[in-house]
Design an enzyme around this catalytic site. Structure first.
Site, PDB file in Angstrom:
ATOM      1  CG  ASP A 139     -18.585  -4.095 -38.208  1.00 34.80           C
ATOM      2  OD1 ASP A 139     -18.537  -4.822 -37.384  1.00 34.80           O
ATOM      3  OD2 ASP A 139     -19.744  -3.552 -38.850  1.00 34.80           O
ATOM      4  CE1 TYR A 156     -23.464 -17.896 -37.123  1.00 37.91           C
ATOM      5  CE2 TYR A 156     -23.990 -19.662 -36.011  1.00 37.91           C
ATOM      6  CZ  TYR A 156     -23.250 -18.679 -35.882  1.00 37.91           C
ATOM      7  OH  TYR A 156     -22.415 -18.026 -34.981  1.00 37.91           O
ATOM      8  CE  LYS A 207     -19.919 -18.558 -37.239  1.00 36.15           C
ATOM      9  NZ  LYS A 207     -18.789 -17.650 -36.934  1.00 36.15           N
ATOM     10  CB  THR A 235     -23.333  -9.690 -28.105  1.00 33.23           C
ATOM     11  OG1 THR A 235     -24.128 -10.777 -28.647  1.00 33.23           O
ATOM     12  CG2 THR A 235     -22.076 -10.614 -27.675  1.00 33.23           C
ATOM     13  CG  ASP A 279     -19.417  -6.804 -47.848  1.00 33.61           C
ATOM     14  OD1 ASP A 279     -19.185  -8.046 -47.052  1.00 33.61           O
ATOM     15  OD2 ASP A 279     -20.469  -6.449 -48.485  1.00 33.61           O
TER      16      ASP A 279
END
Length: 261
Positions: free
Chosen positions: A32, A154, A158, A189, A59
């Site tokens: 991460d 996004y 995806k 989350t 990264d």
């Protein structure tokens, strides 16, 4: 026990996957960019039962960084049996005013990061002469537009991941490597409540819970550990004949028509 590598492991679904692997006694490499959250997740993995947990700041959009962390994992942990390309970001901007910078960053993390992680994993297994299982994280937005809009970058990233999984599965099969995708629906989350506290947090949580009751057939959002269970099945020998596939884990959202007639 072999090693599971998880990108975007410091929070959310990635953390849930890392902890799920830990509970199964696996060695876990957590990748991460958030160093403090990464250290916290690694400590939680050890507490959950991981044979060991190696936190690595990375990264995933940077080619050299990804290659270096895989070299470290190969050196410091037992053989890698599973890799989860989970790291991703979302920037919500209407198409007409969307910034090129936002588009490029989403693509760099979500799509380029998945490519770099997957390539590093396949090359590792090819060098070792061993089979492996790779799971990439897609989204319902790979198949349908989000109702709220402002999701072009996004959704495109995806959709690219889903196409990538099908093509990569064919390339990897000759090496005994399986490539699949998990498609998580709305998951409870912290990112859903970023920057909120007090009454604003309670209000937002209530709004999302009500939306889930109305829109998701199973009537609630997923918990991170439920998505993790799906991913860990794809990593396991129980799915040994599954490759190039998508495991949809969305409470029935994609199966549902927008209309009732």
């Amino acid at each position: 026990m072999n090693t599971v590598v998880v990108t975007g492991a410091a929070s959310g679904i990635g953390r849930g996957i890392a902890l799920g692997a830990a509970k199964r006694g696996r060695h876990v490499a957590l990748l991460d960019i958030d160093e403090q959250a990464l250290m916290d997740a690694a400590a939680a993995a050890v507490a959950a039962g991981a044979a060991s947990a190696l936190p690595l700041v990375c990264d995933v959009g940077e080619e050299r960084a990804v290659e270096e962390v895989f070299q470290r994992v190969a050196t410091e942990l037992p053989a890698i049996s599973g890799v989860v390309a989970n790291a991703g970001i979302e920037v919500s901007e209407p198409l007409a005013s969307a910034r090129v910078e936002s588009w490029d960053r989403v693509m760099a993390v979500n799509l380029r990061g998945t490519f770099l992680t997957s390539r590093a994993a396949l090359n590792y297994w090819r060098t070792q002469g061993s089979p492996g299982s790779l799971v990439c994280v897609s989204s319902p937005s790979a198949f349908v537009g989000f109702a709220g809009g402002s999701n072009t970058a996004y959704g495109a990233s995806k959709g690219g991941i889903s196409a990538f999984v099908r093509a990569a599965a064919l390339d990897a099969a000759v090496d005994g490597v399986r490539v699949n995708a998990v498609v998580p629906g709305a998951t409870d989350t912290d990112i859903l409540y970023f920057g909120l506290e007090g009454e604003r947090l309670r209000s937002r949580r209530g709004e999302l819970e009500e939306a889930a009751r109305q829109q998701i057939p199973l009537g609630r959002m997923a918990r991170p550990e439920e998505i993790a269970d799906a991913v860990l099945w794809l990593l396991s020998d129980e799915s040994v004949y599954v490759t190039g596939s998508h495991l949809v884990c969305d409470g029935g959202l994609l199966a549902k028509s927008a209309n009732t007639f």
